[in-house]
Design a protein around this motif. Structure first.
Motif, short mmCIF file in Angstrom:
data_model
loop_
_atom_site.label_atom_id
_atom_site.label_comp_id
_atom_site.label_asym_id
_atom_site.label_seq_id
_atom_site.Cartn_x
_atom_site.Cartn_y
_atom_site.Cartn_z
N ALA A 163 0.83 -1.20 0.00
CA ALA A 163 0.00 0.00 0.00
C ALA A 163 0.87 1.25 0.00
O ALA A 163 0.54 2.25 -0.66
CB ALA A 163 -0.93 -0.01 1.21
N ALA A 164 1.98 1.21 0.74
CA ALA A 164 2.89 2.35 0.75
C ALA A 164 3.52 2.56 -0.62
O ALA A 164 3.63 3.70 -1.11
CB ALA A 164 3.98 2.13 1.80
N PHE A 165 3.91 1.47 -1.27
CA PHE A 165 4.52 1.59 -2.60
C PHE A 165 3.51 2.14 -3.61
O PHE A 165 3.85 2.99 -4.45
CB PHE A 165 5.05 0.24 -3.05
CG PHE A 165 5.79 0.29 -4.35
CD1 PHE A 165 7.07 0.80 -4.42
CD2 PHE A 165 5.19 -0.17 -5.52
CE1 PHE A 165 7.76 0.86 -5.62
CE2 PHE A 165 5.87 -0.11 -6.73
CZ PHE A 165 7.16 0.41 -6.78
N ALA A 166 2.27 1.65 -3.53
CA ALA A 166 1.24 2.10 -4.47
C ALA A 166 0.80 3.53 -4.18
O ALA A 166 0.43 4.27 -5.10
CB ALA A 166 0.04 1.16 -4.40
N GLY A 167 0.85 3.95 -2.90
CA GLY A 167 0.30 5.24 -2.53
C GLY A 167 1.28 6.39 -2.48
O GLY A 167 0.87 7.55 -2.33
N ALA A 186 6.89 8.87 -4.41
CA ALA A 186 8.33 9.01 -4.12
C ALA A 186 8.99 7.68 -3.81
O ALA A 186 10.22 7.60 -3.78
CB ALA A 186 8.54 9.98 -2.95
N ALA A 187 8.20 6.65 -3.56
CA ALA A 187 8.76 5.35 -3.20
C ALA A 187 9.39 4.70 -4.42
O ALA A 187 8.74 4.52 -5.46
CB ALA A 187 7.69 4.44 -2.61
N GLN A 188 10.67 4.30 -4.29
CA GLN A 188 11.40 3.72 -5.42
C GLN A 188 11.28 2.21 -5.47
O GLN A 188 11.22 1.62 -6.54
CB GLN A 188 12.87 4.12 -5.35
CG GLN A 188 13.10 5.62 -5.43
CD GLN A 188 12.61 6.20 -6.75
OE1 GLN A 188 12.96 5.73 -7.83
NE2 GLN A 188 11.77 7.23 -6.68
N HIS A 189 11.29 1.57 -4.30
CA HIS A 189 11.21 0.11 -4.27
C HIS A 189 10.88 -0.35 -2.85
O HIS A 189 10.88 0.45 -1.90
CB HIS A 189 12.52 -0.53 -4.75
CG HIS A 189 13.75 0.16 -4.25
ND1 HIS A 189 14.14 0.17 -2.92
CD2 HIS A 189 14.67 0.89 -4.92
CE1 HIS A 189 15.24 0.87 -2.80
NE2 HIS A 189 15.60 1.33 -3.98
N ILE A 190 10.60 -1.64 -2.71
CA ILE A 190 10.18 -2.21 -1.44
C ILE A 190 11.25 -2.05 -0.37
O ILE A 190 10.95 -1.78 0.80
CB ILE A 190 9.82 -3.70 -1.63
CG1 ILE A 190 8.61 -3.85 -2.55
CG2 ILE A 190 9.55 -4.36 -0.28
CD1 ILE A 190 7.36 -3.16 -2.08
N THR A 191 12.52 -2.21 -0.74
CA THR A 191 13.59 -2.09 0.24
C THR A 191 13.61 -0.72 0.89
O THR A 191 13.78 -0.58 2.10
CB THR A 191 14.94 -2.40 -0.42
OG1 THR A 191 14.97 -3.76 -0.81
CG2 THR A 191 16.09 -2.13 0.54
N GLU A 192 13.42 0.32 0.09
CA GLU A 192 13.37 1.67 0.64
C GLU A 192 12.25 1.80 1.67
O GLU A 192 12.43 2.40 2.74
CB GLU A 192 13.17 2.69 -0.48
CG GLU A 192 13.06 4.13 0.02
CD GLU A 192 12.67 5.10 -1.08
OE1 GLU A 192 12.73 6.32 -0.83
OE2 GLU A 192 12.30 4.65 -2.19
#
Length: 312
Positions: free
Chosen positions: A134-138, A141-147
């Motif tokens: 949800a954070a990645f989709a929302g 600025a999120a680049q990838h899951i690791t971040e």
């Protein structure tokens, strides 16, 4: 010969005054005199161990391979769950129903709770992965899951909360509260372990978010910094003491977005798909699909007298 001057601190009267404060004047000790308390440091180590077991490539030992990762996870869980059982034992003693439980029985009960908690870890991980997604989709600025795993305070807070809520439901509220307060100290996000939060929950930025004990949040809900899901009032009994356990926090249905600084108080329902604007003060329910924003202040009208505008 040392040149450091010799000092006399006059400790005897200080020690005596502190004893009088502890034992007579300002007692803080538990009424039954319990001295063996849960350790905040031990709980922090337990959370680190559990997080490493859940996400070993991110928080586990360096150099793990497909051949070694399962061994690492099993070894980590073995030692961490033993530590958890000991902290559960200490926390259980604070419950009235365990005031006189024999030590052997209490220890067995603690191990049973820790074992059940361990069995719930795959489900807890699944919920956390839904929060990460949800954070990645929302967040653009999120680049990838690791971040997200390493950097996002909302995910850190939810990692603590998912574990704390499981322990809360298993009957260890004191330990659950310690877990969430560790996250609160590190992230500025204050979630009571009793709050029920559905999957795919995204806290963006997060600082100042407060979610109360009896709040119930549905699926795919997104909140921003400084959002409060709090209580409007507190019922008291005949002698003025606050009544514990009443449902007093909001119900937030699926697919709701609550923007920064919004305050929602009381046992109100925010209908599915609603959008609550920034800095809104809301103390009543709104139907599904509502859009709630601040009222505009007209000339000569006091800002604090203007109600929020609700557009279904």
């Amino acid at each position: 010969m040392s040149n450091v001057p010799s000092h006399h601190w006059g400790l005897e009267p200080i020690v005596a005054a502190l004893r009088a404060s502890r034992e007579e004047l300002h007692r803080t000790r538990h009424p039954r005199g319990i001295r063996e308390l849960p350790s905040r440091e031990a709980v922090a180590n337990i959370i680190n161990g559990l997080r490493a077991a859940l996400f070993p490539t991110h928080f586990g030992a360096p150099g793990l391979t497909d051949e070694t990762v399962d061994y690492y996870v099993g070894h980590t869980l073995e030692s961490t769950l033993r530590l958890l059982a000991e902290q559960i034992r200490r926390a259980l003693r604070f419950l009235p129903e365990h005031a006189d439980t024999p030590e052997t029985e209490l220890r067995e009960h603690a191990y049973a709770i820790a074992s059940e908690f361990g069995r719930q870890l795959p489900d807890i991980r699944a919920l956390l992965v839904s929060d990460i997604q949800a954070a990645f989709a929302g967040d653009p600025a999120a680049q990838h899951i690791t971040e997200i795993l390493l950097c996002y305070p909302g995910i850190c807070a939810m990692t603590h909360h998912r574990m704390a809520h499981a322990l809360y439901r298993l009957g260890v509220p004191l330990l659950a509260r310690v877990i969430n307060e560790i996250a609160h100290s590190g992230t500025g996000i204050d979630i009571h372990p009793g709050a029920q939060i559905g999957p795919s929950f995204f806290i963006d930025h997060g600082t100042g978010v407060v979610i109360g004990e009896t709040a119930i949040i549905g699926e795919r809900v997104r909140v921003y910094q400084a959002v409060t899901l709090g209580a409007k009032s507190f019922a008291a009994d005949i002698d003025g003491s606050l009544v514990k356990g009443n449902a007093r926090h909001p119900l937030v249905e699926d697919d709701v977005v609550i923007y920064a600084g919004a305050t929602i108080l009381g046992r109100v329902t925010i209908g599915r798909g609603s959008v609550i604007g920034g800095n809104v003060w809301l103390t009543h329910s709104v139907p599904p699909g509502s859009s709630v924003s601040q009222g505009k202040v007209r000339e000569g009208e006091r800002a604090d007298a203007v109600s929020s505008r609700v557009q279904p």
